[in-house]
Motif scaffolding. Structure first.
Motif, PDB file in Angstrom:
ATOM      1  N   LEU A  53      -4.083  21.687  16.782  1.00 15.21           N
ATOM      2  CA  LEU A  53      -3.769  21.136  18.290  1.00 15.21           C
ATOM      3  C   LEU A  53      -5.036  21.400  19.038  1.00 15.21           C
ATOM      4  N   VAL A  54      -5.625  22.543  19.262  1.00 13.68           N
ATOM      5  CA  VAL A  54      -6.722  22.932  20.179  1.00 13.68           C
ATOM      6  C   VAL A  54      -7.875  22.012  19.540  1.00 13.68           C
ATOM      7  N   SER A  55      -8.006  22.213  18.245  1.00 13.99           N
ATOM      8  CA  SER A  55      -9.190  21.490  17.649  1.00 13.99           C
ATOM      9  C   SER A  55      -9.134  20.065  17.809  1.00 13.99           C
ATOM     10  N   GLY A  56      -7.904  19.351  17.615  1.00 13.18           N
ATOM     11  CA  GLY A  56      -7.814  17.872  17.908  1.00 13.18           C
ATOM     12  C   GLY A  56      -8.068  17.515  19.528  1.00 13.18           C
ATOM     13  N   TYR A  57      -7.603  18.400  20.424  1.00 12.37           N
ATOM     14  CA  TYR A  57      -7.875  18.138  21.584  1.00 12.37           C
ATOM     15  C   TYR A  57      -9.478  18.336  22.079  1.00 12.37           C
ATOM     16  N   GLN A  58     -10.133  19.163  21.429  1.00 10.74           N
ATOM     17  CA  GLN A  58     -11.549  19.487  21.688  1.00 10.74           C
ATOM     18  C   GLN A  58     -12.269  18.357  21.060  1.00 10.74           C
TER      19      GLN A  58
ATOM     20  N   GLN B  88     -13.677  16.561  24.183  1.00  6.38           N
ATOM     21  CA  GLN B  88     -15.204  16.951  24.148  1.00  6.38           C
ATOM     22  C   GLN B  88     -15.342  18.226  25.299  1.00  6.38           C
ATOM     23  N   ARG B  89     -14.277  18.953  25.285  1.00  3.85           N
ATOM     24  CA  ARG B  89     -14.218  20.038  25.895  1.00  3.85           C
ATOM     25  C   ARG B  89     -13.026  20.998  25.343  1.00  3.85           C
ATOM     26  N   PRO B  90     -13.273  22.558  25.423  1.00  2.00           N
ATOM     27  CA  PRO B  90     -12.036  23.315  24.772  1.00  2.00           C
ATOM     28  C   PRO B  90     -10.867  23.286  25.784  1.00  2.00           C
ATOM     29  N   ALA B  91      -9.882  23.326  25.152  1.00  5.27           N
ATOM     30  CA  ALA B  91      -8.447  23.337  25.763  1.00  5.27           C
ATOM     31  C   ALA B  91      -8.344  24.872  26.370  1.00  5.27           C
ATOM     32  N   GLY B  92      -7.670  24.871  27.315  1.00  3.50           N
ATOM     33  CA  GLY B  92      -7.437  26.126  27.983  1.00  3.50           C
ATOM     34  C   GLY B  92      -6.257  25.896  29.129  1.00  3.50           C
TER      35      GLY B  92
ATOM     36  N   PHE C  87      -3.524  30.143  19.791  1.00  3.73           N
ATOM     37  CA  PHE C  87      -4.947  29.889  19.516  1.00  3.73           C
ATOM     38  C   PHE C  87      -5.749  30.336  21.014  1.00  3.73           C
ATOM     39  N   ILE C  88      -5.439  29.938  22.064  1.00  2.00           N
ATOM     40  CA  ILE C  88      -5.849  29.782  23.439  1.00  2.00           C
ATOM     41  C   ILE C  88      -6.115  31.274  23.860  1.00  2.00           C
ATOM     42  N   ILE C  89      -5.151  32.067  23.525  1.00  2.00           N
ATOM     43  CA  ILE C  89      -4.915  33.369  24.156  1.00  2.00           C
ATOM     44  C   ILE C  89      -5.911  34.323  23.034  1.00  2.00           C
TER      45      ILE C  89
ATOM     46  N   ASN D 165      -9.757  33.510  24.014  1.00  2.00           N
ATOM     47  CA  ASN D 165     -10.120  34.081  25.134  1.00  2.00           C
ATOM     48  C   ASN D 165     -10.053  35.525  25.061  1.00  2.00           C
ATOM     49  N   THR D 166      -9.320  36.294  24.299  1.00  2.00           N
ATOM     50  CA  THR D 166      -9.287  37.705  23.994  1.00  2.00           C
ATOM     51  C   THR D 166     -10.506  37.877  23.367  1.00  2.00           C
TER      52      THR D 166
END
Length: 109
Positions: free
Chosen positions: A22-27, A31-35, A60-62, A65-66
């Motif tokens: 999901l995060v890779s598809g969003y990015q 054209q920006r990372p999900a957060g 994935f986001i947690i 960021n960690t």
């Protein structure tokens, strides 16, 4: 290894894989990372659409960021371990929900 342990491990793996996809598809699209900043865009349909996305993308986001915070800010080991446990549990829950949905749809036996 018991069947319950194997099922839990499989749910964690599926949850992290789903979050990464999901995060890779969003990015790729945005054209920006999900957060979690997606929730701070005010009251708009876009913000409400971000909630279900973030429910499944959060592990994935947690972890991203960690790990980034560990390198940049030199965060303590305890904080990193706590964030890893939270992301793992969240991944297990989202993976379990995803697998249950696939079973209910008849995709999995």
């Amino acid at each position: 290894m018991t069947p319950e342990t194997l099922n839990t491990f499989f749910s964690i793996c599926i949850g992290f894989a789903l979050a990464g996809a999901l995060v890779s598809g969003y990015q790729a699209i945005a054209q920006r990372p999900a957060g979690f900043g997606l929730l701070q865009e005010g009251v708009a349909p876009r913000t409400f659409a971000a909630v279900p996305f973030l429910v499944f993308a959060a592990p994935f986001i947690i972890m991203r960021n960690t790990l980034r915070g560990m390198q940049v800010e030199s965060r303590r080991f305890e904080f990193v371990m706590m964030a890893t446990v939270i992301a793992g549990f969240w991944s297990m829950m989202s993976g379990t929900f995803f697998l249950m949905t696939l079973r209910a749809a008849g995709v999995l036996a």
